[in-house]
Design an enzyme around this catalytic site. Sequence first.
Site, PDB file in Angstrom:
ATOM      1  N   THR A 121      95.425  29.901 110.671  1.00  0.00           N
ATOM      2  CA  THR A 121      96.222  29.858 109.446  1.00  0.00           C
ATOM      3  C   THR A 121      96.762  31.252 109.156  1.00  0.00           C
ATOM      4  O   THR A 121      95.993  32.185 108.912  1.00  0.00           O
ATOM      5  CB  THR A 121      95.372  29.364 108.274  1.00  0.00           C
ATOM      6  OG1 THR A 121      94.903  28.047 108.567  1.00  0.00           O
ATOM      7  CG2 THR A 121      96.185  29.328 106.993  1.00  0.00           C
ATOM      8  N   CYS A 266      89.235  27.135 103.558  1.00  0.00           N
ATOM      9  CA  CYS A 266      90.695  27.009 103.516  1.00  0.00           C
ATOM     10  C   CYS A 266      91.289  27.193 102.128  1.00  0.00           C
ATOM     11  O   CYS A 266      92.071  28.121 101.895  1.00  0.00           O
ATOM     12  CB  CYS A 266      91.112  25.649 104.080  1.00  0.00           C
ATOM     13  SG  CYS A 266      90.786  25.461 105.841  1.00  0.00           S
ATOM     14  N   LYS A 327      80.989  21.006 100.222  1.00  0.00           N
ATOM     15  CA  LYS A 327      81.326  19.589 100.210  1.00  0.00           C
ATOM     16  C   LYS A 327      80.342  18.867 101.127  1.00  0.00           C
ATOM     17  O   LYS A 327      79.643  19.501 101.925  1.00  0.00           O
ATOM     18  CB  LYS A 327      82.763  19.356 100.678  1.00  0.00           C
ATOM     19  CG  LYS A 327      83.023  19.798 102.112  1.00  0.00           C
ATOM     20  CD  LYS A 327      84.452  19.508 102.557  1.00  0.00           C
ATOM     21  CE  LYS A 327      84.663  18.041 102.830  1.00  0.00           C
ATOM     22  NZ  LYS A 327      85.974  17.762 103.450  1.00  0.00           N
TER      23      LYS A 327
END
Length: 440
Positions: A121, A266, A327
Amino acid sequence: MKIAIVGTGYVGLVTGACFAEMGLDVTCVDTDAAKIEALRCGRIPIYEPGLEALVARNAAAGRLHFITDLAGCIDRVQVVFTAVGTPPDENGAADLGHVLEVARTFGRLIRRPTLLVIKSTVPVGTAARVRAAVERELALRGETIDFDVASNPEFLKEGAAIKDFMSPDRVVVGVESDAARKTMARIYRPFLINNFRVLFMDIPSAEMTKYAANAMLATRISFMNDIANLCDLVGADVERVRQGIGSDARIGNKFLYAGCGYGGSCFPKDVKALARTGREHGYAMEVVEAVDRVNERQKNLPVEKLRALTGGDLAGRTVALWGLAYKPETDDMREAPALVAIDRLLGEGARIRAYDPVAMEECRRRLGDADGRIVYTRTMYEAAEGADAVMLLTEWKELRMPDWARLRGAMRGDIIVDGRNIFDRAEVEAARLRYAAIGK
């Protein structure tokens, strides 16, 4: 086709294993010799459902290899993917040091036309910097070798990465030449035989697409958290509001769940990097910057809810933390709300009994036991033994339907702080427990 992937972190390892599963000959490269040796022995450095078996199967089939130097495979591959990390620097910008080092190594080693694909990224304009770095190395060698640069950002969800890669809803590819376009189409065709969903575009647009996608999803989360906080003040129920707006086809119901904020590798990094890119070009990304501020504030909310139920005094209290990863289905704790909660609780004199199905070792590696003030337990109920409060921060499936009577018997206190809005208030209160959620 033979390809190399530089970087065996989350993106690189998933990408390599999935490409190998589809029949490509893949060499994964990483300078960390210990990691490479572990991978050769079948031990993977991350938790991702199904990945260990996928790596083992393709390594045994001879389609997946692990080495420490790109020089060991450069002469036999047609494509090199860079999947190294781009961590944020102190100003929020993406650190491109590893990406540019791969480019320099590529420029020093290639001896025939090769395609360099950026899967890391990276902000808009990185591909141009990568091309310039390769050209400088070729000039130092006095060589003129054709090469291409392409952008192929990843859109993997941790916990469902293999499914996302094997059955993508789209593949974004930025190219500068017809040759690069044909090569990338060939690589992805096995994944998309029934519906070829590769979106070809120019490289800057591909680079921007990754950041824009993550920023939009993060925006939806922070928006609902803002709405949830207002719901608490006016007496509304954010779950009803979510259902009401999510049923609108123009809005949809994805990423509209209120809670204690997003984390991971992210969203936090990419939101900050996009805002930084705007500032570098003299433009304030006001919505994006607000998304980040709301999220950082939201991570403090579970402790604030607890303080409100204890009269503001947490000193000497024992808090059971259910969930440490940012998560479910991952052991990733990067930017996890649990890290903020732990810091606040320890800072206010509380003790912690922690449980997570897979992230315990990662938490211990990061934080240790804080001089005995963090106890890592084997089960969710063991964590609750003698606790004044239970605070849920990750919505693992095994945590979603507790035996409330058993829990009440194990606890010393009676407070449940639901940081993910997954419990039923009536069930909790029927067990003579006090319940606090977000926006409810």
